[in-house]
Write a protein that holds these residues in place. Structure first.
Motif, PDB file in Angstrom:
ATOM      1  N   ARG A 298      11.715 -20.699  14.353  1.00 47.17           N
ATOM      2  CA  ARG A 298      11.201 -19.335  14.436  1.00 47.17           C
ATOM      3  C   ARG A 298      10.068 -19.247  15.445  1.00 47.17           C
ATOM      4  O   ARG A 298       9.226 -20.145  15.542  1.00 47.17           O
ATOM      5  CB  ARG A 298      10.704 -18.895  13.053  1.00 47.17           C
ATOM      6  CG  ARG A 298      10.503 -17.410  12.904  1.00 47.17           C
ATOM      7  CD  ARG A 298      10.032 -17.063  11.499  1.00 47.17           C
ATOM      8  NE  ARG A 298       8.683 -17.550  11.250  1.00 47.17           N
ATOM      9  CZ  ARG A 298       8.267 -18.064  10.101  1.00 47.17           C
ATOM     10  NH1 ARG A 298       9.123 -18.185   9.091  1.00 47.17           N
ATOM     11  NH2 ARG A 298       7.024 -18.483   9.944  1.00 47.17           N
ATOM     12  N   VAL A 299      10.054 -18.168  16.223  1.00 51.11           N
ATOM     13  CA  VAL A 299       9.026 -17.951  17.238  1.00 51.11           C
ATOM     14  C   VAL A 299       8.156 -16.786  16.768  1.00 51.11           C
ATOM     15  O   VAL A 299       8.561 -15.626  16.835  1.00 51.11           O
ATOM     16  CB  VAL A 299       9.649 -17.635  18.613  1.00 51.11           C
ATOM     17  CG1 VAL A 299       8.552 -17.458  19.667  1.00 51.11           C
ATOM     18  CG2 VAL A 299      10.619 -18.735  19.033  1.00 51.11           C
ATOM     19  N   ARG A 367       9.523  -5.567  12.976  1.00 49.56           N
ATOM     20  CA  ARG A 367      10.823  -5.233  12.399  1.00 49.56           C
ATOM     21  C   ARG A 367      11.895  -6.253  12.764  1.00 49.56           C
ATOM     22  O   ARG A 367      12.959  -6.267  12.153  1.00 49.56           O
ATOM     23  CB  ARG A 367      11.266  -3.841  12.886  1.00 49.56           C
ATOM     24  CG  ARG A 367      10.323  -2.713  12.510  1.00 49.56           C
ATOM     25  CD  ARG A 367      10.230  -2.572  11.002  1.00 49.56           C
ATOM     26  NE  ARG A 367       9.374  -1.478  10.596  1.00 49.56           N
ATOM     27  CZ  ARG A 367       9.814  -0.251  10.328  1.00 49.56           C
ATOM     28  NH1 ARG A 367      11.098   0.030  10.467  1.00 49.56           N
ATOM     29  NH2 ARG A 367       8.981   0.696   9.943  1.00 49.56           N
ATOM     30  N   ASP A 368      11.640  -7.102  13.766  1.00 42.88           N
ATOM     31  CA  ASP A 368      12.607  -8.110  14.204  1.00 42.88           C
ATOM     32  C   ASP A 368      11.999  -9.497  14.092  1.00 42.88           C
ATOM     33  O   ASP A 368      10.778  -9.668  14.128  1.00 42.88           O
ATOM     34  CB  ASP A 368      13.019  -7.886  15.664  1.00 42.88           C
ATOM     35  CG  ASP A 368      14.004  -6.737  15.828  1.00 42.88           C
ATOM     36  OD1 ASP A 368      14.730  -6.443  14.860  1.00 42.88           O
ATOM     37  OD2 ASP A 368      14.040  -6.140  16.910  1.00 42.88           O
ATOM     38  N   VAL A 369      12.859 -10.500  13.972  1.00 41.42           N
ATOM     39  CA  VAL A 369      12.431 -11.885  14.014  1.00 41.42           C
ATOM     40  C   VAL A 369      13.165 -12.569  15.160  1.00 41.42           C
ATOM     41  O   VAL A 369      14.339 -12.282  15.430  1.00 41.42           O
ATOM     42  CB  VAL A 369      12.705 -12.600  12.669  1.00 41.42           C
ATOM     43  CG1 VAL A 369      14.186 -12.553  12.313  1.00 41.42           C
ATOM     44  CG2 VAL A 369      12.237 -14.054  12.717  1.00 41.42           C
ATOM     45  N   VAL A 370      12.470 -13.469  15.854  1.00 41.30           N
ATOM     46  CA  VAL A 370      13.024 -14.191  17.008  1.00 41.30           C
ATOM     47  C   VAL A 370      12.989 -15.680  16.702  1.00 41.30           C
ATOM     48  O   VAL A 370      12.024 -16.185  16.119  1.00 41.30           O
ATOM     49  CB  VAL A 370      12.211 -13.888  18.288  1.00 41.30           C
ATOM     50  CG1 VAL A 370      12.728 -14.718  19.466  1.00 41.30           C
ATOM     51  CG2 VAL A 370      12.258 -12.403  18.616  1.00 41.30           C
ATOM     52  N   TRP A 371      14.057 -16.398  17.083  1.00 40.73           N
ATOM     53  CA  TRP A 371      14.055 -17.840  16.901  1.00 40.73           C
ATOM     54  C   TRP A 371      14.893 -18.510  17.986  1.00 40.73           C
ATOM     55  O   TRP A 371      15.774 -17.887  18.588  1.00 40.73           O
ATOM     56  CB  TRP A 371      14.534 -18.228  15.513  1.00 40.73           C
ATOM     57  CG  TRP A 371      15.996 -18.018  15.223  1.00 40.73           C
ATOM     58  CD1 TRP A 371      17.013 -18.920  15.336  1.00 40.73           C
ATOM     59  CD2 TRP A 371      16.612 -16.808  14.748  1.00 40.73           C
ATOM     60  NE1 TRP A 371      18.210 -18.368  14.967  1.00 40.73           N
ATOM     61  CE2 TRP A 371      17.992 -17.071  14.594  1.00 40.73           C
ATOM     62  CE3 TRP A 371      16.126 -15.530  14.432  1.00 40.73           C
ATOM     63  CZ2 TRP A 371      18.890 -16.097  14.160  1.00 40.73           C
ATOM     64  CZ3 TRP A 371      17.018 -14.568  13.990  1.00 40.73           C
ATOM     65  CH2 TRP A 371      18.388 -14.863  13.852  1.00 40.73           C
ATOM     66  N   ASP A 597      15.007 -21.991   7.619  1.00 42.22           N
ATOM     67  CA  ASP A 597      15.889 -20.940   8.114  1.00 42.22           C
ATOM     68  C   ASP A 597      15.035 -19.804   8.669  1.00 42.22           C
ATOM     69  O   ASP A 597      14.220 -19.223   7.942  1.00 42.22           O
ATOM     70  CB  ASP A 597      16.781 -20.413   6.986  1.00 42.22           C
ATOM     71  CG  ASP A 597      17.682 -19.300   7.459  1.00 42.22           C
ATOM     72  OD1 ASP A 597      17.322 -18.116   7.272  1.00 42.22           O
ATOM     73  OD2 ASP A 597      18.743 -19.594   8.035  1.00 42.22           O
ATOM     74  N   PRO A 598      15.166 -19.470   9.958  1.00 43.20           N
ATOM     75  CA  PRO A 598      14.234 -18.522  10.577  1.00 43.20           C
ATOM     76  C   PRO A 598      14.269 -17.134   9.957  1.00 43.20           C
ATOM     77  O   PRO A 598      13.218 -16.520   9.729  1.00 43.20           O
ATOM     78  CB  PRO A 598      14.674 -18.472  12.047  1.00 43.20           C
ATOM     79  CG  PRO A 598      15.738 -19.458  12.221  1.00 43.20           C
ATOM     80  CD  PRO A 598      16.155 -19.990  10.904  1.00 43.20           C
ATOM     81  N   GLN A 604      10.926 -13.578   3.824  1.00 41.33           N
ATOM     82  CA  GLN A 604      10.024 -13.909   2.719  1.00 41.33           C
ATOM     83  C   GLN A 604       8.573 -13.631   3.109  1.00 41.33           C
ATOM     84  O   GLN A 604       7.811 -13.076   2.313  1.00 41.33           O
ATOM     85  CB  GLN A 604      10.190 -15.378   2.334  1.00 41.33           C
ATOM     86  CG  GLN A 604      11.491 -15.701   1.635  1.00 41.33           C
ATOM     87  CD  GLN A 604      11.525 -17.121   1.111  1.00 41.33           C
ATOM     88  OE1 GLN A 604      10.702 -17.517   0.296  1.00 41.33           O
ATOM     89  NE2 GLN A 604      12.490 -17.909   1.582  1.00 41.33           N
ATOM     90  N   ARG A 605       8.206 -14.006   4.303  1.00 37.01           N
ATOM     91  CA  ARG A 605       6.834 -13.780   4.750  1.00 37.01           C
ATOM     92  C   ARG A 605       6.521 -12.293   4.848  1.00 37.01           C
ATOM     93  O   ARG A 605       5.429 -11.847   4.473  1.00 37.01           O
ATOM     94  CB  ARG A 605       6.624 -14.442   6.114  1.00 37.01           C
ATOM     95  CG  ARG A 605       5.206 -14.318   6.644  1.00 37.01           C
ATOM     96  CD  ARG A 605       5.084 -14.891   8.031  1.00 37.01           C
ATOM     97  NE  ARG A 605       5.966 -14.191   8.960  1.00 37.01           N
ATOM     98  CZ  ARG A 605       6.233 -14.617  10.189  1.00 37.01           C
ATOM     99  NH1 ARG A 605       5.712 -15.759  10.618  1.00 37.01           N
ATOM    100  NH2 ARG A 605       7.024 -13.934  10.990  1.00 37.01           N
TER     101      ARG A 605
END
Length: 693
Positions: A298-299, A367-371, A597-598, A604-605
């Motif tokens: 995860r970034v 709103r988005d996650v980057v990995w 898992d990213p 969860q965070r």
């Protein structure tokens, strides 16, 4: 609708014609679906295996479609259920209902354009250089050539052009040479093969039928795009609804890779100035260099070097897009080349923009996650996905239609709220009707409420849709037909493979059962370790996922009652083996998502950042769904009997264990290993003689 028989009469006629028997749960579900359509209220229905839920929603849906001269849409997660509906359920149902209706009901299947062979691309495939073949690899080129040749031959005989009807199939790389995505298509009017287009024919057929069967991915794309793919409809039936969030998340995700950028540059090379496409190609090389030094995972904070590489891709792709010029509709070849180039350029440009913009808000408001992914089998890639899809679903899926969501597994911890919040429905507004579950302890109910309240962090808006939930139960008497054995005496599972005590426990259970075992493992490493160890100890055949195709392995497992089948994720939901070949389901550990898992860790965070319990709303929910699906493999027919053995003692000892147990079918429970083994020995002795040796 007064001139049509009511739903009860139609359902009775259908059941009689199909040789079935009246089932209370099926009747209750059909009546509830009919009422929901009538009052325009969303409905969530949990219907256990054996209920006959497809008839329960299809009968009122068909009645509504024919009474109002409209189309209803049915969406599934898997190809298997699509085929079951189109090839078996709907043809038989239509024939059964025709005498009571004005005409025979009609139906069609509709998939994304990429699933249909494109005659125009097929014509040019032999001359075009494949986008993703490794250069100078004669084996890859030869294999690709043979597969494309097969596609040419198949094109002369296929009526639908549907990839799923090509048996045996071809690889994704070959199929991409003869198909186009929606944004790559020049349109039927400009295409020289527009009149013969398989995708257009499928859409035309779907436009005038009573029932259209599609999939969750296309449903999501239809909701996200500015253009309409599915026919106009006011009623949507979502089967396998437990997979809706994951499928929509996948459809709403993007990936940036060196290969994608290089492909975009290659497609634009004949249409733009050399300097522009060379610049884009150089950004692909730069991206690859940055990926080499970057750590996967995860970034959360974009490093300057990676930000610069992504920005370079964005700018270079934008330059090529601007240079493409207008479309020449009088030249189909030129128009096709432009559309293919534009689609590839826009994909890398838009993904790069989305990656960069995802880091602009503070961490807790993103709103988005980057990995970043890196593995020996796949090239590195920078991925971006939404943290939640509830807002999208609430606005696009539930806003202007009546939606029925159903599955055998929806009431987690005894409540629908957990999944409903993830879908964007929010907390229930019309009174939840679930059956009392003795196994659901007070703390389980509290955990379920907590998980539901936290599931979509702070993004659930006001004005949530009105909905109600209904659990119609199952025709199976789970407490009499199955035992849930939790190996409370074992140590908690470790990270370094299966403990020897776990392997001993598995061996003892299989010996007692006489084989007949489906082993569901949390990783392929664990499945392979168990298979290798037990093949040396036991006389029973041990099949392991990866030894052959999954379908072939499941077939062998079903035929040989003494055999065992070990595997991972696809087996948790994809095995339907009734009878004496499957009397023991072993689960090695609670299937929580991996800590690294990213997407799940970011979710969860995000929940925790807004004051919720991220573990319960994300990790425990994920585990509850898989456990319910996995343990549901045991009872597939009314005469089935057996044991579900969960080796992870946390199911009995941890506080969240109550939530997980309340999400499972209500089997009779024990933590005594001898009780479980004795039951298996009795079942083995009583099993009819089949193919066992």
């Amino acid at each position: 609708m007064a001139d049509l028989p009511d739903v009860d009469e139609l359902l009775d006629a259908a059941v009689r014609a199909l040789g079935g028997a009246r089932r209370d749960g099926q009747v209750a579900m059909a009546q509830a679906v009919d009422a929901a359509i009538d009052i325009e209220e969303h409905l969530v229905v949990q219907a256990g295996t054996g209920t006959g839920k497809s008839l329960a929603y299809l009968v009122p849906a068909i009645r509504h479609a024919m009474a109002n001269d409209t189309t209803v849409v049915v969406s599934t997660a898997t190809i298997a259920l699509q085929r079951q509906l189109i090839d078996r359920d709907l043809p038989r149902l239509a024939a059964a209902l025709a005498p009571l209706l004005r005409r025979e009901p009609t139906f069609a299947i509709l998939k994304g354009r990429r699933n249909y062979l494109c005659r125009h691309r097929l014509q040019t495939a032999a001359d075009a250089e494949p986008d993703e073949v490794e250069l100078f690899d004669p084996r890859a080129l030869s294999s690709l050539g043979r597969q494309v040749q097969r596609l040419h031959e198949w094109a002369e005989e296929t009526v639908t052009g549907d990839r799923d009807e090509l048996v045996p199939g071809v690889g994704d790389l070959a199929w991409r040479q003869v198909s186009v995505a929606a944004n790559e298509c020049v349109g039927a009017a400009a295409c020289p093969f527009g009149v013969e287009c398989f995708a257009e024919q499928a859409r035309a057929e779907a436009g005038g039928v009573d029932v259209v069967v599609t999939n969750h991915a296309l449903l999501a794309i239809d909701a996200m795009q500015s253009y309409q793919i599915l026919p106009e409809h006011r009623v949507l039936l979502v089967d396998e609804a437990h997979e809706l969030v994951d499928r929509v998340t996948s459809a709403a995700s993007g990936a940036l890779t060196e290969r994608a950028v290089a492909t975009a540059a290659k497609r634009a090379a004949r249409l733009c100035e050399v300097e522009l496409t060379e610049r884009l190609g150089e950004t692909a090389d730069g991206l690859a260099l940055i990926f080499t030094d970057a750590e996967p995972g995860r970034v959360d904070h974009l490093p300057e070097a990676l930000a610069g590489a992504v920005a370079s891709v964005r700018d270079a792709a934008h330059g090529c897009i601007s240079a493409l010029g207008p479309e020449n509709k009088n030249d189909p070849e030129a128009a096709t080349a432009r559309r293919l180039a534009l689609a590839a350029l826009e994909e890398v440009h838009d993904t790069a923009v989305r990656v960069l913009e995802s880091f602009e808000p503070p961490l807790r408001d993103r709103r988005d996650v980057v990995w970043l992914t890196k593995s020996p089998k796949q090239p590195p890639g920078l991925h971006v996905a939404p943290l939640a899809v509830g807002g999208l679903l609430r606005e696009k899926l539930f806003g202007d239609r009546t939606t029925v969501l159903t599955s055998a597994t929806l009431a987690l911890g005894g409540s629908f709220t957990t999944l409903a919040v993830q879908w964007g429905l929010g907390r229930e507004t019309a009174g939840e009707e679930t059956r009392p579950r003795p196994a659901a302890a007070e703390e389980a109910a509290e955990d379920a409420r907590e998980a539901g309240e936290d599931a979509d962090d702070s993004h659930t808006a006001a004005g949530e849709p009105r909905w109600r939930g209904l659990d119609v139960g199952s025709p199976f008497d789970h407490a009499r037909s199955g035992i849930l054995y939790v190996a409370k005496h074992l140590p908690p599972p470790g990270r370094d493979g299966l403990d020897q005590r776990y392997l001993d426990e598995i061996a003892g259970l299989i010996e007692a059962a006489g084989g007949r075992t489906l082993g569901l493992f949390s990783s392929m490493r664990a499945a392979a370790q168990a298979a290798e160890d037990l093949r040396e100890r036991l006389d029973h055949p041990i099949l392991c996922q990866g030894d052959d195709s999954t379908g072939q392995l499941v077939g062998e497992f079903a035929e040989d009652e003494r055999s065992c089948l070990f595997g991972t994720l696809s087996l948790w939901q994809g095995v339907d083996v009734p009878g004496a070949s499957l009397q023991l389901v072993i689960v090695d550990r609670i299937p929580f998502p991996r800590p690294d898992d990213p997407l799940s860790s970011a979710r969860q965070r995000a929940v925790g950042a807004h004051g919720g319990n991220g573990f319960m709303s994300v990790a425990a929910t994920h585990a509850a769904l898989l456990l319910a699906q996995g343990t549901g493999r045991l009872l597939r027919a009314m005469d089935d009997r057996g044991v579900v053995a969960v080796l992870d003692p946390r199911l009995a000892t941890a506080r969240y264990g109550g939530f997980l147990r309340a999400s499972l079918p209500p089997y009779w429970g024990t933590t005594d290993p001898e009780v479980a083994r004795a039951a298996l020995r009795r079942l083995d002795a009583a099993a009819p003689v089949g193919s066992a040796v």
